[in-house]
Design an enzyme around this catalytic site. Structure first.
Site, PDB file in Angstrom:
ATOM      1  N   GLY A 110      11.888  13.734 -20.900  1.00 56.80           N
ATOM      2  CA  GLY A 110      11.172  12.841 -19.998  1.00 56.80           C
ATOM      3  C   GLY A 110      10.835  13.557 -18.709  1.00 56.80           C
ATOM      4  N   SER A 111      10.737  12.800 -17.637  1.00 58.61           N
ATOM      5  CA  SER A 111      10.281  13.382 -16.382  1.00 58.61           C
ATOM      6  C   SER A 111      11.417  14.108 -15.642  1.00 58.61           C
ATOM      7  CB  SER A 111       9.722  12.283 -15.488  1.00 58.61           C
ATOM      8  OG  SER A 111      10.758  11.380 -15.157  1.00 58.61           O
TER       9      SER A 111
ATOM     10  N   GLU B 118      14.838  18.140 -21.502  1.00 61.78           N
ATOM     11  CA  GLU B 118      13.503  18.740 -21.604  1.00 61.78           C
ATOM     12  C   GLU B 118      12.588  17.903 -20.730  1.00 61.78           C
ATOM     13  OE1 GLU B 118      12.673  21.501 -22.787  1.00 61.78           O
ATOM     14  OE2 GLU B 118      14.445  21.946 -23.996  1.00 61.78           O
TER      15      GLU B 118
ATOM     16  N   CYS C  11       3.750  17.692 -22.449  1.00 57.23           N
ATOM     17  CA  CYS C  11       4.553  18.534 -21.551  1.00 57.23           C
ATOM     18  C   CYS C  11       4.079  19.982 -21.628  1.00 57.23           C
ATOM     19  CB  CYS C  11       6.016  18.429 -21.915  1.00 57.23           C
ATOM     20  SG  CYS C  11       6.320  18.733 -23.657  1.00 57.23           S
TER      21      CYS C  11
ATOM     22  N   GLN D 295      -0.230   4.946 -15.687  1.00 58.72           N
ATOM     23  CA  GLN D 295      -0.616   6.347 -15.874  1.00 58.72           C
ATOM     24  C   GLN D 295      -2.070   6.551 -15.443  1.00 58.72           C
ATOM     25  OE1 GLN D 295       1.463   8.913 -16.873  1.00 58.72           O
ATOM     26  NE2 GLN D 295      -0.276  10.233 -16.420  1.00 58.72           N
TER      27      GLN D 295
ATOM     28  N   GLU E 106       3.112  17.885 -11.824  1.00 63.08           N
ATOM     29  CA  GLU E 106       2.636  17.505 -13.153  1.00 63.08           C
ATOM     30  C   GLU E 106       1.882  16.170 -13.061  1.00 63.08           C
ATOM     31  OE1 GLU E 106       5.373  15.847 -16.059  1.00 63.08           O
ATOM     32  OE2 GLU E 106       4.637  17.302 -17.512  1.00 63.08           O
TER      33      GLU E 106
HETATM   34  P1  NAD Z   1      10.468   9.086 -17.881  1.00 59.86           P
HETATM   35  O1  NAD Z   1      11.425  10.033 -17.259  1.00 59.86           O
HETATM   36  O2  NAD Z   1       9.873   8.031 -17.050  1.00 59.86           O
HETATM   37  O3  NAD Z   1      11.180   8.310 -19.089  1.00 59.86           O
HETATM   38  C1  NAD Z   1      11.819   9.022 -20.140  1.00 59.86           C
HETATM   39  C2  NAD Z   1      12.890   8.132 -20.736  1.00 59.86           C
HETATM   40  O4  NAD Z   1      13.927   7.952 -19.765  1.00 59.86           O
HETATM   41  C3  NAD Z   1      12.407   6.731 -21.113  1.00 59.86           C
HETATM   42  O5  NAD Z   1      13.024   6.335 -22.308  1.00 59.86           O
HETATM   43  C4  NAD Z   1      12.876   5.907 -19.940  1.00 59.86           C
HETATM   44  O6  NAD Z   1      13.052   4.542 -20.253  1.00 59.86           O
HETATM   45  C5  NAD Z   1      14.206   6.566 -19.615  1.00 59.86           C
HETATM   46  N1  NAD Z   1      14.695   6.305 -18.257  1.00 59.86           N
HETATM   47  C6  NAD Z   1      13.979   5.980 -17.154  1.00 59.86           C
HETATM   48  N2  NAD Z   1      14.810   5.799 -16.098  1.00 59.86           N
HETATM   49  C7  NAD Z   1      16.068   6.037 -16.544  1.00 59.86           C
HETATM   50  C8  NAD Z   1      17.347   6.024 -15.913  1.00 59.86           C
HETATM   51  N3  NAD Z   1      17.509   5.737 -14.629  1.00 59.86           N
HETATM   52  N4  NAD Z   1      18.409   6.337 -16.662  1.00 59.86           N
HETATM   53  C9  NAD Z   1      18.277   6.654 -17.966  1.00 59.86           C
HETATM   54  N5  NAD Z   1      17.104   6.659 -18.614  1.00 59.86           N
HETATM   55  C10 NAD Z   1      15.999   6.362 -17.921  1.00 59.86           C
HETATM   56  O7  NAD Z   1       9.366   9.965 -18.616  1.00 59.86           O
HETATM   57  P2  NAD Z   1       8.069   9.441 -19.400  1.00 59.86           P
HETATM   58  O8  NAD Z   1       7.086   8.999 -18.381  1.00 59.86           O
HETATM   59  O9  NAD Z   1       8.466   8.509 -20.494  1.00 59.86           O
HETATM   60  O10 NAD Z   1       7.581  10.766 -20.122  1.00 59.86           O
HETATM   61  C11 NAD Z   1       6.737  11.693 -19.525  1.00 59.86           C
HETATM   62  C12 NAD Z   1       7.513  12.915 -19.111  1.00 59.86           C
HETATM   63  O11 NAD Z   1       8.166  13.480 -20.259  1.00 59.86           O
HETATM   64  C13 NAD Z   1       6.627  14.010 -18.569  1.00 59.86           C
HETATM   65  O12 NAD Z   1       7.197  14.580 -17.417  1.00 59.86           O
HETATM   66  C14 NAD Z   1       6.607  15.036 -19.709  1.00 59.86           C
HETATM   67  O13 NAD Z   1       6.334  16.342 -19.299  1.00 59.86           O
HETATM   68  C15 NAD Z   1       7.965  14.888 -20.262  1.00 59.86           C
HETATM   69  N6  NAD Z   1       8.052  15.425 -21.630  1.00 59.86           N
HETATM   70  C16 NAD Z   1       8.707  16.610 -21.826  1.00 59.86           C
HETATM   71  C17 NAD Z   1       8.792  17.165 -23.096  1.00 59.86           C
HETATM   72  C18 NAD Z   1       9.539  18.465 -23.299  1.00 59.86           C
HETATM   73  O14 NAD Z   1       9.941  18.721 -24.424  1.00 59.86           O
HETATM   74  N7  NAD Z   1       9.727  19.281 -22.277  1.00 59.86           N
HETATM   75  C19 NAD Z   1       8.205  16.510 -24.181  1.00 59.86           C
HETATM   76  C20 NAD Z   1       7.543  15.310 -23.952  1.00 59.86           C
HETATM   77  C21 NAD Z   1       7.482  14.777 -22.670  1.00 59.86           C
END
Ligand code: NAD
Length: 481
Positions: A228-229, A250, A284, A331, A383
């Site tokens: 995630g982010s 990641e 990503c 988004q 990003e």
């Molecule tokens: P996000 O961080 O908002 O959410 C990711 C996950 O974390 C979701 O399931 C969300 O519900 C959960 N989450 C949110 N707040 C949380 C908290 N306080 N505690 C625990 N879990 C929590 O990210 P997103 O917007 O869903 O995804 C986009 C991001 O993911 C981008 O930055 C992208 O680059 C990244 N990404 C990375 C890869 C990689 O392999 N490097 C692959 C795909 C996406």
């Protein structure tokens, strides 16, 4: 399922959520409700973790052929149903049908790969420094694995974590992103029909702030894998470190594609356009920075614009569409903020960037190309996760490499060149986890390690044989005969 709400899966049972269900609305057509999905709370997340602890003790005793069969059956079914499940994925996430089908197929490949990996669990032996004593090392399951995934690859990120977790004898509690519960539910439904002890696999849908937060703060999980982010990743790292729970992250990136004067122009244009705008730029691994040397700059920009003019943007399920919808209203809003910021900072919007109106009401945007940008502009530092690419003109290869590495991120880096000298130097000196030569920065295989450097990744690598570092723990045994 007999009623109209798709439920959580805890301890081998389909369970209604303690919170009000959410509607899963397609970003490609806001009148299209993909379904209603249960929302777990703290208590249900704890229940899933407790169930996983019990399930794991059974599953770790399972025979290798049972594990192999379970994983292979999941992989085979994903592949057999790729068109149907790919369409659901495209509807809920907004990517094109071809991308949804491709992601579902790839997810099946992850399960098949780790099915085979089950049968390759070899240990090591050593002589002790004490005569008459022998040593052996073997890998054991790490235990209960918490899995948190993002919305941009709803099935694949789950698959590349769930498959190795189960293969190595662990139990899983999966919290998918709340924007895309349909793909997670569909994968769970397949898993629910396999020969797994109750509690080995659990799905808890719900918001990150409650379900995710409970999972990352639990002392009863043994490992937490997150994609995630960066912002959320930092919270995950802090919470798991406090409990000394193993963690793997990641996160985002700011990938660049270098185009040198000697590049094959057609290859460079294809790499730039598919790397920057595939998946509506929401990858990503997307190449949001295009670092181009002086002599080829104008020709390259012109050719990229020509290619962009051929892109068809539209409803993901419509035939002939290359770029689907932006994932949601938030988004889309963020994309437009970055677009304005890039202009304000001095970038020239040379093509695209318009909000598009389609037959269905959704979030559509013409991919955007900026020229005259510099690497210190916010648009080239943060990003955006948008179909926006920025050209940075540089003097030569040395400046290109330095610019590519001048970022807080480091997931993928690419170069287009016909020079062995530059390609070889780039392979060694790009400070990224993955390097692509004459290939787009996005698009990786399933049988080799994947991950980045700096703020892009934390902990051991995912995928391929490298995944065992995370999903197992090493035991060293001393034996006196
Ligand atoms: P996000 O961080 O908002 O959410 C990711 C996950 O974390 C979701 O399931 C969300 O519900 C959960 N989450 C949110 N707040 C949380 C908290 N306080 N505690 C625990 N879990 C929590 O990210 P997103 O917007 O869903 O995804 C986009 C991001 O993911 C981008 O930055 C992208 O680059 C990244 N990404 C990375 C890869 C990689 O392999 N490097 C692959 C795909 C996406």
């Amino acid at each position: 399922m007999s009623d109209s709400v798709f439920k959580n899966y805890i301890s081998g049972q389909w369970v209604a959520g303690n919170k009000k269900p959410i509607a899963n609305i397609s970003p490609a057509d806001i009148t299209d409700v993909v379904g209603h999905y249960a929302q777990a709370d703290q208590e249900q997340t704890h229940a899933a973790i407790t169930a996983a602890k019990a399930g794991q003790l059974e599953w770790e005793k399972s025979g290798l052929e049972q594990r192999y069969s379970v994983l292979m059956a999941i992989g085979d079914e994903l592949i057999a149903r790729k068109d149907e499940l790919g369409a659901i994925l495209a509807r809920e996430e907004g990517k094109t049908l071809a991308e949804g089908v491709g992601e579902t197929y790839r997810s099946g490949q992850f399960f098949r790969y780790y099915a085979a990996e089950v049968l390759r669990q070899m240990g090591e032996t050593a002589d002790s420094v004490r005569p008459g004593v022998e040593i052996e090392t073997r890998r054991e399951p790490v235990g209960v694995v918490g899995i948190i995934t993002p919305w941009n690859f709803p099935t694949a990120t789950g698959a590349w974590k769930i498959a190795p977790a189960l293969a190595f004898g662990n139990a899983v509690v999966w919290k998918p992103a709340n924007q895309v519960p349909a793909s997670a539910w569909a994968l769970t439904e397949i898993i629910s029909r396999q020969d797994l002890p109750a509690g080995t696999f659990n799905l808890v849908m719900g918001p990150g702030a409650e379900v995710g937060d409970t999972l990352i703060n639990s002392r009863d999980i043994n490992a937490l894998t997150f994609t995630g982010s960066l912002e959320t990743g930092r919270k995950v790292a802090a919470a798991t470190a406090a409990n000394l729970v193993k963690c793997q992250l990641e996160m985002g990136s700011k990938n660049a594609l270098v185009v040198l004067d000697d590049a094959d122009l057609d290859i460079a244009v294809e790499c730039a356009v598919s790397g920057a705008f595939g998946g509506t730029g929401q990858k990503c691994t997307a190449s949001s920075r295009l670092i181009v040397t002086e002599a080829i700059h104008d020709r390259f920009v012109e050719a990229v614009i020509d290619r962009m003019k051929q892109l068809v943007i539209g409803h993901p399920l419509k035939e002939g569409v290359h770029i689907g919808a932006v994932a949601d209203a938030r988004q889309m809003e963020q994309n437009l903020v970055y677009l304005e910021l890039a202009k304000k900072e001095g970038g020239t919007l040379i093509y695209g960037g318009e909000v598009l109106t389609e037959e269905t009401e959704g979030y559509y945007m013409q991919p955007a190309l900026f020229t005259d940008t510099t690497n210190n502009m916010t648009i080239n530092r943060e990003e955006a996760f948008a179909p926006i690419a920025c050209v940075i003109k540089v003097k030569d290869y040395a400046e290109a490499l330095a610019t590519l590495n001048d970022t807080n991120f480091g997931l993928t880096g690419g170069i287009c060149t016909t020079s062995l000298k530059y390609a070889s130097d780039f392979k060694r000196n790009a400070k990224t986890g993955c390097v692509m030569v004459n290939l787009p920065t996005a698009g990786t295989d399933y049988h080799v390690p994947f991950g980045g450097r700096k703020d892009s990744s934390f902990g051991s690598r995912e995928q391929g044989t490298y995944a065992k570092e995370f999903y197992t723990i090493v035991k060293t045994t001393y034996i006196r005969a």
